[in-house]
Scaffold this motif. Structure first.
Motif, PDB file in Angstrom:
ATOM      1  N   THR A 120       0.956  -1.275   0.069  1.00  0.00           N
ATOM      2  CA  THR A 120       0.128   0.092   0.124  1.00  0.00           C
ATOM      3  C   THR A 120       0.810   1.281  -0.083  1.00  0.00           C
ATOM      4  OG1 THR A 120      -1.553  -1.176   1.278  1.00  0.00           O
ATOM      5  CG2 THR A 120      -1.882   1.183   1.312  1.00  0.00           C
ATOM      6  N   GLU A 121       0.533   2.149  -0.998  1.00  0.00           N
ATOM      7  CA  GLU A 121       1.519   3.454  -1.150  1.00  0.00           C
ATOM      8  C   GLU A 121       0.541   4.625  -1.130  1.00  0.00           C
ATOM      9  OE1 GLU A 121       4.759   3.211  -1.258  1.00  0.00           O
ATOM     10  OE2 GLU A 121       5.086   0.988  -2.056  1.00  0.00           O
ATOM     11  N   LYS A 122       0.786   5.570  -0.240  1.00  0.00           N
ATOM     12  CA  LYS A 122      -0.058   6.928  -0.207  1.00  0.00           C
ATOM     13  C   LYS A 122       0.783   7.913  -1.154  1.00  0.00           C
ATOM     14  CE  LYS A 122      -1.631  10.753   2.248  1.00  0.00           C
ATOM     15  NZ  LYS A 122      -1.559  11.118   4.028  1.00  0.00           N
ATOM     16  N   LEU A 123       0.478   8.310  -2.192  1.00  0.00           N
ATOM     17  CA  LEU A 123       0.573   9.103  -3.354  1.00  0.00           C
ATOM     18  C   LEU A 123       0.405  10.656  -2.926  1.00  0.00           C
ATOM     19  CD1 LEU A 123      -0.166   7.020  -6.497  1.00  0.00           C
ATOM     20  CD2 LEU A 123       1.753   6.471  -4.641  1.00  0.00           C
ATOM     21  N   ASN A 124       1.369  11.542  -3.050  1.00  0.00           N
ATOM     22  CA  ASN A 124       1.229  12.969  -3.096  1.00  0.00           C
ATOM     23  C   ASN A 124       0.878  13.295  -4.429  1.00  0.00           C
ATOM     24  OD1 ASN A 124       0.945  15.676  -2.680  1.00  0.00           O
ATOM     25  ND2 ASN A 124       3.188  15.828  -1.905  1.00  0.00           N
ATOM     26  N   ILE A 125      -0.438  13.774  -4.817  1.00  0.00           N
ATOM     27  CA  ILE A 125      -0.896  14.219  -6.154  1.00  0.00           C
ATOM     28  C   ILE A 125      -1.404  15.746  -6.078  1.00  0.00           C
ATOM     29  CG2 ILE A 125      -1.656  11.954  -6.875  1.00  0.00           C
ATOM     30  CD1 ILE A 125      -4.643  13.000  -5.980  1.00  0.00           C
ATOM     31  N   ALA A 126      -0.801  16.483  -4.917  1.00  0.00           N
ATOM     32  CA  ALA A 126      -1.189  17.861  -4.804  1.00  0.00           C
ATOM     33  C   ALA A 126      -0.486  18.567  -5.961  1.00  0.00           C
ATOM     34  CB  ALA A 126      -0.569  18.498  -3.652  1.00  0.00           C
ATOM     35  N   GLY A 127       0.351  18.108  -6.615  1.00  0.00           N
ATOM     36  CA  GLY A 127       1.075  18.895  -7.789  1.00  0.00           C
ATOM     37  C   GLY A 127       0.568  18.836  -8.941  1.00  0.00           C
ATOM     38  N   LEU A 128      -0.464  18.059  -8.989  1.00  0.00           N
ATOM     39  CA  LEU A 128      -1.183  17.494 -10.553  1.00  0.00           C
ATOM     40  C   LEU A 128      -2.292  18.312 -10.593  1.00  0.00           C
ATOM     41  CD1 LEU A 128      -1.118  13.659 -10.313  1.00  0.00           C
ATOM     42  CD2 LEU A 128       0.727  15.142 -11.185  1.00  0.00           C
ATOM     43  N   THR A 129      -2.464  18.976 -11.422  1.00  0.00           N
ATOM     44  CA  THR A 129      -3.751  19.925 -11.983  1.00  0.00           C
ATOM     45  C   THR A 129      -4.783  19.155 -12.198  1.00  0.00           C
ATOM     46  OG1 THR A 129      -3.228  19.948 -14.397  1.00  0.00           O
ATOM     47  CG2 THR A 129      -2.137  21.779 -12.905  1.00  0.00           C
ATOM     48  N   LYS A 130      -6.093  19.871 -11.870  1.00  0.00           N
ATOM     49  CA  LYS A 130      -7.456  19.153 -12.103  1.00  0.00           C
ATOM     50  C   LYS A 130      -7.444  18.500 -13.680  1.00  0.00           C
ATOM     51  CE  LYS A 130     -12.520  20.371 -12.341  1.00  0.00           C
ATOM     52  NZ  LYS A 130     -13.228  21.145 -12.200  1.00  0.00           N
ATOM     53  N   GLY A 131      -7.631  17.175 -13.556  1.00  0.00           N
ATOM     54  CA  GLY A 131      -7.793  16.425 -14.956  1.00  0.00           C
ATOM     55  C   GLY A 131      -7.853  14.971 -14.722  1.00  0.00           C
ATOM     56  N   ILE A 132      -7.700  14.424 -15.823  1.00  0.00           N
ATOM     57  CA  ILE A 132      -7.714  13.075 -15.966  1.00  0.00           C
ATOM     58  C   ILE A 132      -6.252  12.474 -16.322  1.00  0.00           C
ATOM     59  CG2 ILE A 132      -8.719  10.755 -17.240  1.00  0.00           C
ATOM     60  CD1 ILE A 132     -11.009  12.935 -18.046  1.00  0.00           C
ATOM     61  N   TYR A 133      -5.800  11.499 -15.478  1.00  0.00           N
ATOM     62  CA  TYR A 133      -4.387  10.889 -15.657  1.00  0.00           C
ATOM     63  C   TYR A 133      -4.526   9.285 -15.674  1.00  0.00           C
ATOM     64  CZ  TYR A 133      -2.873  15.439 -14.129  1.00  0.00           C
ATOM     65  OH  TYR A 133      -2.741  16.876 -14.033  1.00  0.00           O
ATOM     66  N   LEU A 134      -3.541   8.641 -16.431  1.00  0.00           N
ATOM     67  CA  LEU A 134      -3.330   7.225 -16.374  1.00  0.00           C
ATOM     68  C   LEU A 134      -2.533   6.937 -15.310  1.00  0.00           C
ATOM     69  CD1 LEU A 134      -3.290   5.571 -19.656  1.00  0.00           C
ATOM     70  CD2 LEU A 134      -4.996   5.273 -17.824  1.00  0.00           C
TER      71      LEU A 134
END
Length: 715
Positions: A683-697
């Motif tokens: 299990t990993e906690k990922l910091n996505i605060a730097g990702l702008t609003k949108g869709i990613y793979l």
């Protein structure tokens, strides 16, 4: 729900429906299973919505007579929805998916769970209940957050409905019924002696309600769901999935194997209105007319498997119009006479149904069903010799010829009743056909009579390649057989392949190389010397899906279609193959391209997919390793998410792992982890605060195996 599995390459998805890669031409507007539908209850509105597999979302603005495909922001299966108006609606699905309706468009909402969600019911903008896997219950007051409540049960809940602004009933697996009187804060289990799955619950008024379930189960309550009475006589032996009423007397039930039942006396008696199909009808929904207290209009819409949409118009009780052209039928082959005039052929159901299916197109975009009285067999292959003459093969030894501008199809004499699978012409009067039990036919006396060629081989032969008399023909089939056929069948030899699986197609993009595809992801490259096979080289596909046809519009660019929606593309002459996003799990049987970029694929449903840009882009992640470490599972939760999310994945053995995010242009945006991980659950906690609003793979890769899930990031 399902992860998208990728080997060597990963396709990037742009909004899943509208990105212009592979698009639906048939059924209309799409062919994935539809699991739920709802219409806005208003005399001034004919707006309805339906949701289904692979994130399918569709909309009707004319009471279900026609539908449009909406942009989907998830590839997860969507199981249920409820809509009050164009700004108040929710859809729920696998892996904790929640979509919210805003001005007729779906946006992501965060559920805080990765459990599969089955159904949602809306009492008002501030009272919403969602139910799902292992008794999960989520409630919300419309502020954008969801609170998980204790349901008191561990069984999966399949449906939920409000019967007042405070009281709701949920039903589920093994006879589960739970009831709340405080807007989902607390739940009480209702006793029942039934153990079948309860699939749907519907209330006509706060007192009178119905439950339908597996094994043609029908229950009724007249005390607000406190007690339930079994109604034993239902004229169906199938599982029942949905029930709905227009008023106190007029109601509908739908279920497995095309079940449609109608009542006009409040459920005392039910009349069968079933369609002749093996498809499951998953939801029935009546259209609302406030003045229709007597049920005079009794219009209704049904959705189900393969994207089927049925509309029953007012005062016509026995006719349900198929507005989507969906069915249980398969299309097996597609070909074009020129850039515009196409033929797609197959059959109803399976081979033993012995019924043909033909679609024609005069522009490459629109397809019409083509009825031919003289063709009475499942069709397996088509060969258009020129603008006047064409041939088809079918079950029971049938060969059909068309003349007079590809019309007037007539059966030819073959003197056999063995299924034929392929036919090819080297010249106008020189041809071969192959089929079950190693049968090989050739025409005599012109083409009106066909004779069997004696061979020592008994393996089923599935496909022919026959370019010219001088070059001879090739046939492939069961147990890895390749036959070299010369002198129009007078000389036949077997070529060793080193494989023992069924082979379904053979093509030669050039005189020096050929390709064969088949069972369990088999790709064989044939190195040719002097017109003969010099070497058979297995090429890894990265998949275990059955591969049904290969097509090369140029010697460098090739396509393969296969079961469970698989499309592969090569841009280096077939040495490496990359997966493309098809947008469906339907089995894909045949592929044809008339240029590098414009092509069609056909399959079950019946499905016709179309691309004008070569099927869209693929990406190749940077981490490549010779270690083959299997990824057993991969989940993201919450999803959609903001600031942070968690992933859970399991490895079958120790190996290098990279976890990355890609945007929809194919750029790698962030690498979250690049390390060697041990066997087991992680299990990993990922910091996505730097990702702008949108869709990613979000892609996890270990060795040459990849899995991917779409991640939606919101503010």
């Amino acid at each position: 729900m399902k992860s998208h599995y990728f080997f060597i390459c990963l396709i990037l998805l742009v909004s899943f429906n509208s990105f212009g890669q592979w698009e639906w031409q048939l059924p209309v507007p799409q062919g994935n299973n539809l699991n739920d539908l709802v219409f806005i209850k208003s005399d001034t509105s004919n707006i309805g919505f339906a949701v289904g597999d692979i994130g399918a979302t569709i909309r009707s603005s004319n009471g279900g007579s026609s539908w449009e495909l909406l942009d989907s922001i998830t590839a997860n299966r969507l199981n249920g929805l409820d809509v009050v108006n164009i700004d108040l609606g929710y859809a729920v699905g696998d892996n904790g998916t929640i979509l919210k309706l805003v001005d007729s468009s779906w946006v992501a909402d965060s559920s805080g769970t990765h459990y599969h969600l089955s159904a949602v019911s809306i009492a008002s903008a501030t009272k919403i209940i969602i139910v799902g896997y292992q008794g999960v219950v989520l409630i919300s007051d419309g502020n954008g957050s969801w609170k998980q409540q204790y349901s008191g049960v561990n069984n999966t809940l399949y449906n939920v409905t409000y019967i007042t602004s405070q009281i709701a009933i949920a039903v589920g697996d093994t006879g589960t019924i739970i009831r709340t009187t405080d807007n989902g804060q607390t739940w009480n289990k209702i006793a029942t002696d039934k153990t079948d799955a309860f699939n749907d619950v519907f209330f006509i008024n706060p007192d009178t309600g119905y439950i339908v379930g597996n094994n043609h189960l029908l229950l009724k309550t007249e005390d607000g769901g406190l007690t339930w009475e079994h109604k034993p006589y239902v004229p169906s032996e199938d599982n029942l999935y949905s029930i709905s009423f227009i008023n106190d007397t007029v109601g509908y039930i739908c279920g497995a194997n095309g079940t449609i039942l109608t009542t006009y006396n409040g459920g005392t008696n039910w009349a069968v209105r079933s369609k002749n199909t093996s498809l499951s009808f998953n939801t029935v929904y009546p259209l609302y007319h406030a003045q229709d207290t007597a049920g005079i209009y009794n219009e209704a819409v049904i959705c189900g498997d393969n994207g089927i949409l049925l509309k029953k118009y007012k005062n016509i009780d026995w006719i349900w119009e198929n507005v989507s052209n969906s069915s249980q039928n398969d299309l097996h082959k597609i070909t074009f006479l020129n850039d515009n005039h196409g033929w797609a052929i197959g059959g109803y159901g399976y081979y033993w149904d012995k019924t043909p299916l033909i679609f024609k197109s005069s522009d490459g975009y629109h397809w019409e069903k083509y009825e031919v009285d003289t063709i009475q067999q499942f069709l397996t292959d088509i060969c258009l010799v020129n603008s006047e003459t064409g041939y088809m093969t079918g079950t029971n030894g049938r060969i059909y010829r068309a003349n007079s501008s590809l019309s007037n199809w007539i059966p030819l004499k073959t003197q056999i009743n063995i299924d034929l699978f392929s036919i090819r012409f080297a010249e106008i009067d020189t041809a071969l056909a192959v089929g079950a039990d190693g049968i090989i036919l050739r025409p005599i006396s012109g083409d009106t009579i066909w004779e069997s060629v004696l061979t020592p081989f008994e393996e089923d032969l599935y496909k022919l390649y026959y370019k010219s008399i001088e070059q001879g023909a090739w046939a492939v089939g069961n147990h890895g057989i390749i036959l070299r056929i010369k002198n129009n069948g007078n000389q036949i030899t077997k070529v060793p392949t080193g494989v023992n699986v069924p082979l379904y197609d053979i093509k030669f993009p050039s005189d020096s190389v050929g390709f064969i595809v088949g069972f369990n992801g088999t790709i064989l490259k044939l190195k040719m010397v002097g017109g003969e096979i010099n070497k058979v080289i297995p090429i890894p596909s990265g998949f275990q899906n059955t591969l049904n046809e290969v097509y090369f519009p140029t010697p460098e660019i090739g396509y393969i279609c296969g079961d469970r929606g698989l499309i592969l593309k090569s841009t280096d002459g077939g040495n490496t193959w990359y997966s493309q996003y098809s947008g469906t799990n339907n089995n894909l049987r045949g592929v044809y391209f008339n240029s590098n970029s414009q092509g069609w694929i056909v399959g079950s449903g019946p499905s016709i997919l179309f691309t004008e840009n070569g099927g869209g882009p693929v990406i190749i992640p940077s981490l490549i390793s010779e270690n083959q470490t299997s990824i057993n599972s991969f989940n993201i939760y919450p999803n959609p998410a903001s600031h942070s999310t968690r992933i859970e994945y399991s490895l079958n053995e120790k190996g290098p792992v990279q976890i990355s995010a890609f945007d929809l242009s194919g750029r790698q945006i962030k690498v979250f982890k690049k390390d060697v991980q041990g066997k087991g659950l992680h299990t990993e906690k990922l910091n996505i605060a730097g990702l702008t609003k949108g869709i990613y793979l979000l892609i996890i890769q270990t060795g040459n195996e990849h899995k991917a899930e779409k991640l939606v990031v919101f503010d």
